[in-house]
Design an enzyme around this catalytic site. Sequence first.
Site, PDB file in Angstrom:
ATOM      1  N   LYS A  66       4.469  -5.510  -4.446  1.00 26.60           N
ATOM      2  CA  LYS A  66       4.658  -4.984  -5.801  1.00 26.60           C
ATOM      3  C   LYS A  66       5.229  -3.574  -5.868  1.00 26.60           C
ATOM      4  O   LYS A  66       5.881  -3.202  -6.854  1.00 26.60           O
ATOM      5  CB  LYS A  66       3.340  -5.044  -6.567  1.00 26.60           C
ATOM      6  CG  LYS A  66       2.898  -6.440  -6.979  1.00 26.60           C
ATOM      7  CD  LYS A  66       3.775  -6.975  -8.100  1.00 26.60           C
ATOM      8  CE  LYS A  66       3.231  -8.268  -8.680  1.00 26.60           C
ATOM      9  NZ  LYS A  66       4.027  -8.757  -9.823  1.00 26.60           N
ATOM     10  N   SER A 318       2.804 -12.747   0.761  1.00 25.56           N
ATOM     11  CA  SER A 318       3.168 -11.728  -0.228  1.00 25.56           C
ATOM     12  C   SER A 318       2.132 -10.642  -0.442  1.00 25.56           C
ATOM     13  O   SER A 318       2.456  -9.575  -0.964  1.00 25.56           O
ATOM     14  CB  SER A 318       3.476 -12.403  -1.573  1.00 25.56           C
ATOM     15  OG  SER A 318       2.354 -13.155  -2.004  1.00 25.56           O
TER      16      SER A 318
END
Length: 416
Positions: A66, A318
């Site tokens: 992110k 991720s």
Amino acid sequence: MKKVEEKNQEKITFENLTLNDIQKAKDRLSLIALKTEMGFSNSASTLLNNKSYFKFENQQRTGSFKIRGAYNKIVNLTEEEKSKGVIACSAGNHAQGVALSAKLLNVQSTVVMPETAPLNKLMATQSYGAQVVRKGETFDEALTYARELEKEKNFTFVHPFEDPLIVAGQGTLGLEILEQLPDIDHLVVPIGGGGLISGIALAIKSLKPKVKIYGVQSVQTPGMVELFHKKEYQKRNFRTSTIADGIAVKSPSSILLKNFIEKFVEDIVTVTDDEIAEAMVYLLERAKTLTEGSGAVGLAAAMNQKIKLSGNSCFLLSGGNIDLNIVSQVILRGQIKRSRLIEISVLVDDLPGNLSRLTQLFAQERANILEVHHDRVGGELFLRETNIDFILEVSGEDHIAKIKNALLSAGIRVRG
């Protein structure tokens, strides 16, 4: 030169976003984001009958990808916008990415998090310098309040996925993957709102169109799957509990679907919580890495034959921001799915010696007893009858079948 770039960046839209925008984002992030490891896995390759690689973005700063999008968004704000501060809404990973990016750029940040957000993610967000506001039971309630604060305080809202600069930042992962694995054939990416896979797909397909890209969602929040397969989409207003909380987006982006996902993604599939737990445990045991649920969905899909891969296949891990309080539950569920643990219930007469007889039988079959629970008052039980639940450590499906056969041969009733 900087003013010219800022002026140009203001014109970026989803319709005109290009590989060049992603390459510019890569330059901006060169000293900020880590170039995370790409590792080959012998065990996964054997299991899946291909050449399997893991992209360890769970080792990125703040524990997920992110920061790439968040930094690219905030660094491109005007000086006036930066002086007024930014606001975001998130249950965890985006919150941390925004908080650290703002801190690095000397920008005040406020993050609205649901009251149900994991404490570890809330504390991490605060540690990066953000002012955290807890509001609402669900993400949507927190988002509504964040939008109110945006107008009231004149903050700039940093969207978790539906923003061209966010998508460009996430797309830098695609460039890294191609640098580290130039001969890649297949890539599997988690999907929440769609920003990550949109940026990655744009980057990779612009440079190597033959690469096949697959998306994976939780079966409990399948919004993008429904949109992708032209099914009737129903917004889920209730709170959804899933191990893959990082991709539990109830309203995925139809804009990203139209501009990127429909153009560049081969297919999107879903996986269950048990399948995700199985993949997380596999990664712990064989890859020696801890992922959160959303980080393991790609491997979960391949392990359960939801997608067929060949050649050089990459799984994007991720994120790694898992609440340590649930790790033991994940391991339990994952080991059960892998037939390494079994929950078994038996009915026996409530007489002295029966428990000892059972434990001796399990010992003879080389099953390790982890937990035992007696139930003498269940509604379906007869007087002087007891139900005993065991959790056993076993070596696989053949071992489980052997144990059950031994119980039946001994005249013991197995439930379920």
